[in-house]
Motif scaffolding. Structure first.
Motif, PDB file in Angstrom:
ATOM      1  N   PRO A 160      -0.357  -5.054 -10.815  1.00 11.76           N
ATOM      2  CA  PRO A 160      -0.909  -6.269 -10.185  1.00 11.76           C
ATOM      3  C   PRO A 160       0.135  -7.067  -9.413  1.00 11.76           C
ATOM      4  N   ALA A 161       1.368  -7.102  -9.921  1.00 10.46           N
ATOM      5  CA  ALA A 161       2.415  -7.845  -9.222  1.00 10.46           C
ATOM      6  C   ALA A 161       2.690  -7.240  -7.846  1.00 10.46           C
ATOM      7  N   LEU A 162       2.667  -5.914  -7.756  1.00 11.90           N
ATOM      8  CA  LEU A 162       2.901  -5.264  -6.469  1.00 11.90           C
ATOM      9  C   LEU A 162       1.741  -5.500  -5.505  1.00 11.90           C
ATOM     10  N   VAL A 163       0.533  -5.404  -5.996  1.00  5.87           N
ATOM     11  CA  VAL A 163      -0.636  -5.624  -5.134  1.00  5.87           C
ATOM     12  C   VAL A 163      -0.626  -7.045  -4.566  1.00  5.87           C
TER      13      VAL A 163
ATOM     14  N   PHE B 169       8.836   2.033  -5.143  1.00  8.21           N
ATOM     15  CA  PHE B 169       8.982   0.587  -5.321  1.00  8.21           C
ATOM     16  C   PHE B 169      10.350   0.120  -4.840  1.00  8.21           C
ATOM     17  N   PHE B 170      11.396   0.814  -5.258  1.00 13.35           N
ATOM     18  CA  PHE B 170      12.743   0.412  -4.876  1.00 13.35           C
ATOM     19  C   PHE B 170      13.005   0.671  -3.388  1.00 13.35           C
ATOM     20  N   THR B 171      12.360   1.721  -2.837  1.00 12.32           N
ATOM     21  CA  THR B 171      12.601   2.078  -1.441  1.00 12.32           C
ATOM     22  C   THR B 171      11.876   1.154  -0.479  1.00 12.32           C
ATOM     23  N   ILE B 172      10.573   1.011  -0.642  1.00 15.37           N
ATOM     24  CA  ILE B 172       9.800   0.288   0.380  1.00 15.37           C
ATOM     25  C   ILE B 172       9.566  -1.179   0.042  1.00 15.37           C
ATOM     26  N   VAL B 173       9.729  -1.558  -1.216  1.00 10.93           N
ATOM     27  CA  VAL B 173       9.560  -2.971  -1.567  1.00 10.93           C
ATOM     28  C   VAL B 173      10.909  -3.675  -1.648  1.00 10.93           C
ATOM     29  N   THR B 174      11.792  -3.170  -2.507  1.00  9.93           N
ATOM     30  CA  THR B 174      13.055  -3.870  -2.747  1.00  9.93           C
ATOM     31  C   THR B 174      13.989  -3.822  -1.547  1.00  9.93           C
ATOM     32  N   THR B 175      14.118  -2.653  -0.909  1.00 13.03           N
ATOM     33  CA  THR B 175      15.238  -2.455   0.007  1.00 13.03           C
ATOM     34  C   THR B 175      14.860  -2.420   1.482  1.00 13.03           C
ATOM     35  N   PHE B 176      13.914  -1.577   1.886  1.00 13.23           N
ATOM     36  CA  PHE B 176      13.802  -1.250   3.302  1.00 13.23           C
ATOM     37  C   PHE B 176      12.608  -1.844   4.039  1.00 13.23           C
ATOM     38  N   VAL B 177      11.581  -2.298   3.373  1.00 11.67           N
ATOM     39  CA  VAL B 177      10.415  -2.802   4.096  1.00 11.67           C
ATOM     40  C   VAL B 177      10.090  -4.240   3.693  1.00 11.67           C
ATOM     41  N   PHE B 178       9.618  -4.440   2.462  1.00 10.51           N
ATOM     42  CA  PHE B 178       9.167  -5.780   2.112  1.00 10.51           C
ATOM     43  C   PHE B 178      10.328  -6.762   1.995  1.00 10.51           C
TER      44      PHE B 178
ATOM     45  N   PRO C  46       1.143  -2.936  -2.261  1.00 15.56           N
ATOM     46  CA  PRO C  46      -0.011  -2.148  -2.714  1.00 15.56           C
ATOM     47  C   PRO C  46       0.193  -0.642  -2.643  1.00 15.56           C
ATOM     48  N   LEU C  47       0.883  -0.153  -1.608  1.00 16.35           N
ATOM     49  CA  LEU C  47       1.139   1.280  -1.509  1.00 16.35           C
ATOM     50  C   LEU C  47       2.001   1.758  -2.672  1.00 16.35           C
ATOM     51  N   ALA C  48       3.060   1.002  -3.003  1.00 16.69           N
ATOM     52  CA  ALA C  48       3.914   1.374  -4.128  1.00 16.69           C
ATOM     53  C   ALA C  48       3.133   1.364  -5.434  1.00 16.69           C
ATOM     54  N   ALA C  49       2.179   0.438  -5.566  1.00 11.08           N
ATOM     55  CA  ALA C  49       1.357   0.359  -6.783  1.00 11.08           C
ATOM     56  C   ALA C  49       0.468   1.592  -6.930  1.00 11.08           C
ATOM     57  N   VAL C  50      -0.201   1.976  -5.851  1.00 13.71           N
ATOM     58  CA  VAL C  50      -1.082   3.146  -5.900  1.00 13.71           C
ATOM     59  C   VAL C  50      -0.278   4.411  -6.165  1.00 13.71           C
ATOM     60  N   TRP C  51       0.863   4.529  -5.505  1.00 13.40           N
ATOM     61  CA  TRP C  51       1.725   5.702  -5.681  1.00 13.40           C
ATOM     62  C   TRP C  51       2.140   5.836  -7.144  1.00 13.40           C
ATOM     63  N   TYR C  52       2.584   4.738  -7.738  1.00 10.55           N
ATOM     64  CA  TYR C  52       3.039   4.777  -9.123  1.00 10.55           C
ATOM     65  C   TYR C  52       1.890   5.123 -10.069  1.00 10.55           C
ATOM     66  N   ALA C  53       0.732   4.527  -9.849  1.00 16.61           N
ATOM     67  CA  ALA C  53      -0.409   4.772 -10.727  1.00 16.61           C
ATOM     68  C   ALA C  53      -0.832   6.237 -10.712  1.00 16.61           C
ATOM     69  N   VAL C  54      -0.794   6.856  -9.535  1.00 15.98           N
ATOM     70  CA  VAL C  54      -1.235   8.252  -9.408  1.00 15.98           C
ATOM     71  C   VAL C  54      -0.212   9.217 -10.006  1.00 15.98           C
ATOM     72  N   PHE C  55       1.049   9.032  -9.658  1.00 20.87           N
ATOM     73  CA  PHE C  55       2.049  10.033 -10.030  1.00 20.87           C
ATOM     74  C   PHE C  55       2.679   9.792 -11.399  1.00 20.87           C
ATOM     75  N   LEU C  56       2.324   8.698 -12.047  1.00 24.60           N
ATOM     76  CA  LEU C  56       2.703   8.536 -13.450  1.00 24.60           C
ATOM     77  C   LEU C  56       1.826   9.393 -14.363  1.00 24.60           C
ATOM     78  N   LEU C  57       0.656   9.773 -13.879  1.00 27.81           N
ATOM     79  CA  LEU C  57      -0.304  10.499 -14.712  1.00 27.81           C
ATOM     80  C   LEU C  57       0.232  11.823 -15.259  1.00 27.81           C
TER      81      LEU C  57
END
Length: 444
Positions: A79-82, A10-19, A185-196
């Motif tokens: 949902p906010a990320l998606v 989230f911090f890498t691809i949304v906050t800083t380098f992509v979005f 959306p990618l950050a959302a899916v990543w977080y949902a999977v690897f939080l498990l």
């Protein structure tokens, strides 16, 4: 440790380098107003985090279990990320800014509850190594997510091809910058999977009180903790120092990519590759800092990292498209072609390497600094205060950068404000005892 892996993209691809850079360059009316709006959105989120983190941390200590809180914040964040997918070029800026702020708030609250589990899970002697290793693992996750975007999803608007020279997957349209918009959306899916793994396998504290009683008890405990800080002067000084230097670090990470986009005209691929470079050096920095932390102590690592950040930030703000060292050194503006073709861009990359080496250890060893200074039963409320220390003025540095940028029309002058926070923070930390609390004196 996998929580850091899950959370960092989230911090890498949304906050800083992509979005974030995409928003500044293509959603906002112009780069200057875009950087200002992005900074104001971060400032608003930081204000909410500053107010609520100590309260939630105290409630967590009273309630016991942390995992239900992590699930609740995930329900806000995902949902906010998606929703960021619908931030089309030239569209209204309010909704993506609101979604970004909500995701930031949920992400930071989740970090409070994850970090407060540390003192209960392992001994003080291992905290420096494990905290830095986990932080490095997070950067590795962020880097892999960034590689996914640049190599497979984000095509150049000029060529239509990704960094690997292929057409974007899923038919993503480079002209509409869908490769950048997919970051949410990618950050959302990543977080949902690897939080498990954390939710399924990491032992949690036993529930103590139902939520209603926990809120009441937590507020009372918070009031007692604030009074206790008057006697624990070292801990108070550490929290204040961390409040100041973390504010500068937040602004640097938040606005560094947008600064490069404004000065050099970098697009998603250039900024993203810069992010990969930073993440590689950050992983190296954390791997080196972990053993050093366990041998020399967290304070030594944080002080060294802050000194490096001061040098790097000074280098960045003193460099323009055709000069360095505030104009004392002339640089050729000629573009040699390819990525980072000008001399100024190459110099910017060098300063970025210094930032990458330092910004992981300064955060991971600060976390270990506090974890070594508190008892497990009080970790929730003190990590809540730690989040407050990272956010109480976190609106100030982005606000100051945004305001100076807007008033002066100069992104370099705006970014120079970050140096104030690093300098004051390192000066305060130099006079702070280690460990910060006398209760654990003698523990390295």
């Amino acid at each position: 440790m996998l929580f850091d892996w899950a959370a960092q993209p989230f911090f890498t691809i949304v906050t800083t380098f992509v979005f974030g850079p995409y928003f500044v360059a293509h959603v906002a009316a112009d780069p200057v107003s875009g950087q200002a709006m992005w900074g104001y959105a971060a400032a608003a989120a930081g204000l909410v985090i500053a107010i609520m983190s100590p309260i939630l941390g105290s409630v967590a200590d009273a309630a016991g279990a942390r995992k239900p809180w992590l699930l609740a914040f995930a329900a806000l964040k995902l949902p906010a990320l998606v929703a960021l997918w619908w931030a089309e070029p030239g569209s209204a800026a309010m909704w993506p800014l609101l979604c970004f702020s909500v995701a930031t708030i949920a992400a930071e609250f989740s970090i409070v509850f994850n970090d407060s589990m540390m003192p209960r899970l392992f001994t003080a002697e291992r905290m420096g190594r494990i905290s830095n290793l986990a932080w490095g693992l997070g950067y590795l996750g962020g880097m892999l997510a960034l590689i996914c975007v640049l190599g497979f999803l984000a095509g150049s608007p000029e060529t239509g091809l990704t960094l690997l020279g292929i057409e974007p997957l899923f038919g993503l349209d480079p002209a509409q910058h869908e490769g950048a918009r997919i970051a949410g959306p990618l950050a959302a899916v990543w977080y949902a999977v690897f939080l498990l793994p954390l939710l399924l396998f990491t032992p949690d504290a036993a529930p103590k009180k139902p939520i209603g009683q926990a809120v009441t008890a937590g507020l009372l405990d918070l009031a007692a903790t604030l009074r206790e800080l008057r006697q624990r002067r070292g801990l108070l000084r550490f929290l204040v120092a961390r409040m100041i230097y973390q504010d500068g670090l937040t602004a640097l990470l938040l606005l560094g990519g947008t600064f490069a986009a404004a000065m050099f005209g970098w697009q998603t691929i250039e900024i993203g590759l810069y992010g990969i470079i930073l993440n590689v050096t950050a992983i190296i920095g954390n791997l080196a800092a972990g053993p050093l932390d366990d041998r020399a102590g967290s304070k030594t690592v944080v002080m060294l990292a802050l000194a490096i950040l001061i040098v790097a930030a000074l280098g960045i703000v003193s460099t323009g498209t055709d000069f360095a060292a505030f104009g004392l050194v002339a640089l050729s503006p000629a573009d040699a072609g390819g990525l980072y073709g000008t001399a100024a861009e190459k110099l910017f990359i060098v300063f970025g390497l210094l930032i990458g080496i330092a910004f992981g250890p300064v955060q991971a060893s600060s976390r270990a600094y506090l974890a070594r200074s508190v008892e497990p039963h009080e970790a929730g409320r003190y990590f809540g205060l730690y989040a407050l220390a990272g956010r109480a003025t976190s609106f100030l540095a982005p606000f100051l950068v945004a305001t100076v940028t807007a008033l002066s029309g100069s992104t370099r002058l705006g970014m120079a404000m970050i140096l104030i926070f690093f300098t004051v923070g390192i000066a305060l930390l130099a006079t702070t005892p280690y460990p910060a609390s006398r209760k654990l004196a003698g523990v390295r």
